[in-house]
Write a protein that holds these residues in place. Sequence first.
Motif, PDB file in Angstrom:
ATOM      1  N   MET A   1       0.817  -1.205   0.000  1.00 35.34           N
ATOM      2  CA  MET A   1       0.000   0.000   0.000  1.00 35.34           C
ATOM      3  C   MET A   1       0.857   1.263   0.000  1.00 35.34           C
ATOM      4  O   MET A   1       0.311   2.342  -0.112  1.00 35.34           O
ATOM      5  N   ALA A  38      -4.951  -1.760   6.124  1.00 34.48           N
ATOM      6  CA  ALA A  38      -3.837  -2.514   5.564  1.00 34.48           C
ATOM      7  C   ALA A  38      -2.589  -2.173   6.351  1.00 34.48           C
ATOM      8  O   ALA A  38      -2.500  -1.118   6.981  1.00 34.48           O
ATOM      9  N   ASP A  74      -9.313  -8.267   1.888  1.00 32.89           N
ATOM     10  CA  ASP A  74      -9.506  -6.905   2.393  1.00 32.89           C
ATOM     11  C   ASP A  74      -8.521  -5.942   1.725  1.00 32.89           C
ATOM     12  O   ASP A  74      -8.888  -4.813   1.398  1.00 32.89           O
ATOM     13  N   GLU A  75      -7.287  -6.387   1.510  1.00 32.87           N
ATOM     14  CA  GLU A  75      -6.303  -5.509   0.877  1.00 32.87           C
ATOM     15  C   GLU A  75      -6.665  -5.233  -0.585  1.00 32.87           C
ATOM     16  O   GLU A  75      -6.552  -4.097  -1.048  1.00 32.87           O
ATOM     17  N   ARG A  79      -7.594  -1.508  -2.060  1.00 38.69           N
ATOM     18  CA  ARG A  79      -6.958  -0.959  -3.267  1.00 38.69           C
ATOM     19  C   ARG A  79      -8.019  -0.581  -4.300  1.00 38.69           C
ATOM     20  O   ARG A  79      -7.949   0.470  -4.918  1.00 38.69           O
TER      21      ARG A  79
END
Length: 112
Positions: A1, A38, A74-75, A79
């Motif tokens: 991230m 994240a 989730d990541e 994004r």
Amino acid sequence: MTDLPEIEWLTVPDLIELTGLTPSRVRRLIDERHLLGAKVNGVLKVPALFLRDDAPLPELHGTAIVLSDAGFTDEEALRWFLEEEDSLGTSPIAALRSGRKAEVRRIAQALA
């Protein structure tokens, strides 16, 4: 991230201070996808864009669930919210913040 440098990130202590919630409640909001977080440089962080008036953006939760049901981690969902979506002409989080929830959800459902 870390490749999203223009994003303002909030740590769990930042969220506790902003929302007035306990650490366990903040973590539960993340676990239940009311907020998405994240690891950024090893620290759990949440984009500031995911809050309005020091509370989780209500429109975020349902869309995050749709993405989870479509197989997004989730990541990956985080994004997706932050990057430009061609069909929206902006990022999904910007579209949600401007009141375009139905359109964003429709696109998220099409990803399934």
